[in-house]
Design a protein around this motif. Structure first.
Motif, short mmCIF file in Angstrom:
data_model
loop_
_atom_site.label_atom_id
_atom_site.label_comp_id
_atom_site.label_asym_id
_atom_site.label_seq_id
_atom_site.Cartn_x
_atom_site.Cartn_y
_atom_site.Cartn_z
N PHE A 10 3.09 10.34 -2.65
CA PHE A 10 2.93 8.98 -2.22
C PHE A 10 4.12 8.06 -2.39
O PHE A 10 4.89 8.54 -3.36
CB PHE A 10 1.72 8.38 -2.85
CG PHE A 10 0.40 9.12 -2.51
CD1 PHE A 10 -0.25 8.57 -1.48
CD2 PHE A 10 -0.06 9.98 -3.61
CE1 PHE A 10 -1.38 9.10 -1.25
CE2 PHE A 10 -1.34 10.48 -3.16
CZ PHE A 10 -2.14 10.06 -1.77
N HIS A 11 4.43 7.12 -1.59
CA HIS A 11 5.41 6.27 -1.61
C HIS A 11 5.28 4.98 -1.27
O HIS A 11 4.21 4.57 -0.55
CB HIS A 11 6.62 7.12 -0.76
CG HIS A 11 7.88 6.01 -0.38
ND1 HIS A 11 7.98 5.50 0.85
CD2 HIS A 11 8.82 5.81 -0.99
CE1 HIS A 11 8.97 4.86 0.56
NE2 HIS A 11 9.61 5.08 -0.39
N LYS A 12 5.97 4.04 -2.11
CA LYS A 12 5.98 2.73 -1.73
C LYS A 12 7.16 1.90 -1.85
O LYS A 12 8.01 2.27 -2.95
CB LYS A 12 5.00 1.96 -1.86
CG LYS A 12 4.83 1.59 -3.54
CD LYS A 12 3.40 0.50 -3.84
CE LYS A 12 3.40 0.19 -5.23
NZ LYS A 12 2.24 -0.56 -5.44
N ARG A 63 0.74 -1.38 -0.03
CA ARG A 63 -0.04 0.00 0.00
C ARG A 63 0.98 1.09 -0.06
O ARG A 63 1.78 1.33 0.73
CB ARG A 63 -0.82 0.02 1.10
CG ARG A 63 -1.69 -1.18 1.48
CD ARG A 63 -3.08 -1.14 0.64
NE ARG A 63 -4.02 -0.03 0.80
CZ ARG A 63 -5.11 0.35 0.42
NH1 ARG A 63 -5.64 -0.43 -0.51
NH2 ARG A 63 -5.72 1.42 0.95
N TRP A 64 0.48 2.07 -0.95
CA TRP A 64 1.38 3.38 -0.87
C TRP A 64 1.09 4.34 0.48
O TRP A 64 -0.06 4.13 1.08
CB TRP A 64 1.30 4.38 -2.04
CG TRP A 64 0.01 5.01 -2.47
CD1 TRP A 64 -1.03 4.88 -1.71
CD2 TRP A 64 -0.16 5.65 -3.62
NE1 TRP A 64 -1.76 5.78 -2.34
CE2 TRP A 64 -1.53 6.02 -3.42
CE3 TRP A 64 0.57 5.77 -4.50
CZ2 TRP A 64 -2.08 6.84 -4.62
CZ3 TRP A 64 0.11 6.56 -5.86
CH2 TRP A 64 -1.29 7.25 -5.70
N LYS A 65 1.89 5.19 0.72
CA LYS A 65 1.94 5.77 2.07
C LYS A 65 2.11 7.42 1.84
O LYS A 65 2.84 7.80 0.91
CB LYS A 65 3.21 5.66 3.05
CG LYS A 65 3.20 6.31 4.42
CD LYS A 65 4.46 5.96 5.08
CE LYS A 65 4.51 7.01 6.20
NZ LYS A 65 5.82 6.54 7.07
N ALA A 66 1.09 8.21 2.13
CA ALA A 66 1.06 9.62 1.91
C ALA A 66 2.31 10.17 2.64
O ALA A 66 2.81 9.98 3.64
CB ALA A 66 -0.20 10.32 2.49
N LEU A 67 2.94 11.26 1.84
CA LEU A 67 4.03 12.02 2.60
C LEU A 67 3.79 13.42 2.57
O LEU A 67 2.97 13.95 1.86
CB LEU A 67 5.36 11.87 1.56
CG LEU A 67 5.97 10.30 1.43
CD1 LEU A 67 6.99 10.17 0.48
CD2 LEU A 67 6.34 9.77 2.73
#
Length: 441
Positions: A402-404, A386-390
């Protein structure tokens, strides 16, 4: 003929660069030339990290590779994106020197202040570009021993990412063999031309989804994209490059000249009546190289900067050979290098992909498409993350990216940024650098 190691003239220049060091001014900087082949001269410019609490030895070294091919890292990357000063010579608040030392190189030879004495010496393919850069890096790390143990990363943009994939793989091999001594830690591919066909095939859907094409326009862009695909499938890469130029013309006609580097802006390229040669190549050069040599930057580089450097030969004009660099690489433009990324991942080299949301020329949809084609055994696990908001800071409430990541592959989706991510979203780009170089999570 074996490439010259340039142990005499080039090394002297590497060392002599110290003589023109501006001791009184932060950050500390060096520059010089390396003769990568007989009559082929590569210009480099190094800035030591400038952090109030850390010495440069506590921070990584980043090699920045510009795109084009033929766009100058020492000029555009430095003064328009990540260097200590902007093109007005004012301090940049988001310079990457806060997080790393930066090595700009005008690559391939003929780019920026780099030059060749003989027109037959321009690089014509990726392997020639990589070979020249290996000579340069060998010289650099031999002469600048203080950087041999510092974590070293290759960051890139656009066509620079294609070059970075080949250079990173060859550097990894050289380090394994012990022929180059450096602490190579990985590469970051920004809005990178890794799979031209995947970019081209996504242009229509991307523009359509952002209301920049109607049904008729989508049909026209799709038709020319199919022509490009057919040429690539037949290994007719020169024809594919010409058709790429045609496709961009079709897009401009249908979108009222959307800017290929940021779809939220408009671009009206100047077509000079005295331009000779292939019209599609001319259009490509104007959009993707001459666009990086705008008058203000051109005047800065050929004026005050040239005077400051004091080692640029009288016969060399910044950007004077950029068109030849671009045109000599025309057969190479549309060749994909997904296999090189696969080899990097298989070798356990850290690979980061980052892309601006508003970029068209290398849109994010196209980047995601070639990543799905990787043969990397961990691709399924990466895709399932799941990508993570930055956010740019703990206080900020606005999603910046967003980052994964999984194992040695990471992806950053940078919001509200076009092709030149550090120019458009400087704070987020700097945060990304700190994450990639393991200075923050």
């Amino acid at each position: 003929m074996r490439p010259l190691r340039a142990a005499t003239a080039a090394s002297v220049l590497l060392l002599a660069a110290g003589a023109v060091l501006r001791q009184s001014r932060e950050p500390k900087e060096l520059w010089g030339y390396v003769q990568v082949r007989s009559k082929a001269h590569m210009f480099w410019w190094l800035y030591y990290a400038n952090n109030p609490t850390k010495d440069f030895t506590e921070l990584p070294l980043i090699l920045w590779l510009q795109g084009g091919p033929g766009s100058s890292g020492c000029g555009f990357g430095n003064f328009e994106e990540i260097g200590p000063l902007d093109r007005e010579m004012k301090p940049r608040n988001t310079t990457w020197l806060q997080a790393a030392s930066i090595l700009f190189v005008d690559n391939p030879v003929g780019t920026g202040f780099s030059y060749v004495d003989d027109c037959s010496l321009f690089a014509k393919n990726l392997s020639a570009v990589v070979s020249d850069m290996m000579v340069f890096l060998g010289e650099f790390f031999t002469c600048r021993t203080e950087f041999q143990t510092i974590p070293f990363y290759i960051f890139s943009e656009s066509y620079g990412g294609k070059m970075a994939s080949g250079i990173a793989l060859e550097l990894y091999r050289a380090v394994q063999k012990g022929t180059i001594k450096c602490n190579f830690m990985g590469t970051a591919l920004g809005d990178s031309w890794i799979s031209p066909l995947d970019s081209v095939l996504s242009w229509g859907p991307y523009l359509y989804s952002t209301s920049l094409l109607d049904d008729n326009g989508l049909a026209e862009v799709t038709a020319v994209a199919k022509e490009i695909m057919d040429a690539i499938n037949k290994n007719e890469f020169g024809l594919a490059t010409e058709l790429w130029g045609k496709a961009e013309g079709v897009i401009e006609e249908n979108t009222d000249n959307v800017n290929f580097y940021n779809i939220m802006t408009k671009d009206v390229p100047e077509m000079k009546s005295n331009e000779q040669g292939n019209l599609h190549l001319t259009g490509l050069y104007q959009r993707h190289v001459r666009n990086m040599h705008k008058d203000s930057l051109n005047e800065l580089m050929n004026g005050p900067i040239r005077k400051k450097l004091r080692i640029i030969p009288d016969c060399v004009k910044w950007g004077g050979q950029s068109r030849e660099v671009f045109e000599n690489m025309a057969e190479d433009f549309m060749r994909p290098v997904i296999d090189l990324v696969d080899e990097l991942l298989a070798a356990n080299v850290n690979v980061t992909v980052y892309n601006g949301q508003l970029d068209l020329i290398v849109d994010t949809m196209g980047q995601e498409a070639w990543i799905r084609k990787l043969k990397w055994p961990n691709l399924k696990q990466f895709s399932q993350q799941r990508w993570k908001a930055l956010y740019v800071s703990p206080e900020s409430t606005e999603t910046a990216a967003f980052h994964k990541a999984y194992e040695n592959l990471a992806f950053f989706w940078i919001l509200k940024a076009g092709h030149m991510v550090p120019s458009d979203q400087g704070e987020m780009a700097l945060k990304m650098v700190r994450m990639v170089t393991q200075q923050e999570h």
